[in-house]
Design an enzyme around this catalytic site. Sequence first.
Site, mmCIF file in Angstrom:
data_model
loop_
_atom_site.group_PDB
_atom_site.id
_atom_site.type_symbol
_atom_site.label_atom_id
_atom_site.label_comp_id
_atom_site.label_asym_id
_atom_site.label_seq_id
_atom_site.Cartn_x
_atom_site.Cartn_y
_atom_site.Cartn_z
ATOM 1 N N MET A 12 54.113 2.732 56.581
ATOM 2 C CA MET A 12 55.119 1.787 56.168
ATOM 3 C C MET A 12 56.469 2.515 55.598
ATOM 4 S SD MET A 12 52.613 -1.091 55.201
ATOM 5 C CE MET A 12 53.892 -2.565 55.217
ATOM 6 N N ASP A 64 43.218 0.354 51.424
ATOM 7 C CA ASP A 64 43.657 1.372 51.820
ATOM 8 C C ASP A 64 43.769 1.911 50.412
ATOM 9 O OD1 ASP A 64 43.978 3.574 52.466
ATOM 10 O OD2 ASP A 64 46.627 3.014 52.270
ATOM 11 N N LYS A 82 59.939 1.477 46.604
ATOM 12 C CA LYS A 82 58.798 1.776 47.705
ATOM 13 C C LYS A 82 60.226 1.055 48.583
ATOM 14 C CE LYS A 82 54.505 1.588 49.010
ATOM 15 N NZ LYS A 82 53.453 0.702 49.046
#
Length: 407
Positions: free
Chosen positions: A29, A140, A47
């Site tokens: 991602m 996750d 990020k």
Amino acid sequence: MTNQKESGSLINTELAGCRIAEEISQGGMATVYRAYQTRLERWVAIKVLHNKLLANREALARFRREARAVAALRHPNILTFYDYGEEQGLAYIVMEHVAGGTLKDREDRQPWAWQEAVSLLLPLGRALAYAHTQGIIHRDVKPANILFPRDDWPLLSDFGLVKLLTTRQRLTLPGVGLGTPFYTAPEQMLGKAVDHRADIYALALILYEMVTGRLPFSGNTPMKMMMERLRQPPLPPRQVNEDIPHQLEDILMRALEQSPDDRFGMMEDMVTALKELKRSTSPTRDAARTTQVIQRDKVVIGPRMSVTGTGIPLLLPPKDEILIGRSIPYGDVVPDIDFAAHGGEKAGVSRLHATLSHKGERWHLADLHSTNGTFVNGQAVTPGQPMELKDGDSIRFGSMSVTLYSG
């Protein structure tokens, strides 16, 4: 600014008021960078969402919404989000930077002592339980997403695959996997509806691996392991490590059931079971007294704490307030009761963990917002609310257990 897609890297560029220094990691991602935030003079992690996802307006809208949801989480064992933004054709999240490595970095395929493993994962279980109450599933949970600001402080990171329980819409995008195959729940692999019980499964897999040195399925590739997980039950952990208590094996096997309906109903239920396991396997108050009788030549007369398992007495200094914690090399604070030499770091004792005060004939214990908590006879001491003690009380700082003797 040069587009990320064209340059392939953002190193040595400015984004969100930060100078990007290096790439930390890259996933399906996003790419994560280490950057210096000049205004606040601190290092952060940024990020940056991959460009291929930016083209999907619906996906970007969901990413924005779920980024806001995760940013609202406030828990000592969840990585802090500082900011979210979109500029110069990029979407990004600014996060706390943690330089202490991950749980994956600590893997050496040697089993951990089960008490140490449980103590480390309990705060993460509480963090996930909290996130679930806020309507957020992680999806996750894996060793690479467990960070360490310091050795006794685990942080859960990377909610990049989160799902909001309050909406039917998910952040499930073409080309984006649903978690790491080695730690993914069966229903997640099959593309079925996923709820908080997938996090229970993943956390149990991590605990299983810590106490056995291996995962419960023998496949040496993600695909083989996935197929085994869908076709057969996990290998009971005591067949790998006989030192694991039967109660812990029961907890793991229940949390690793193939059907979510057969697992713990809530993460808090699994946390409670692990806490009860630790409490039930701790030496009793009478056993601690017996140790002192047997080792009478080593017993210090006067107010003291006796370290569970060793019987080592720690004399309480004649002070109105006694600081309890763990010293570190070159630290400027040395606690009155210092657990550094008694395995305090591995036991999760904070540097400034608690205070013990003497008022008249009564002792009172106060937790100083420690990372892994303070407990009296299994009951948590609420920070800011001192608890009155009695002679013979069992006290636990993180997983460091002692018994109080007032005379």
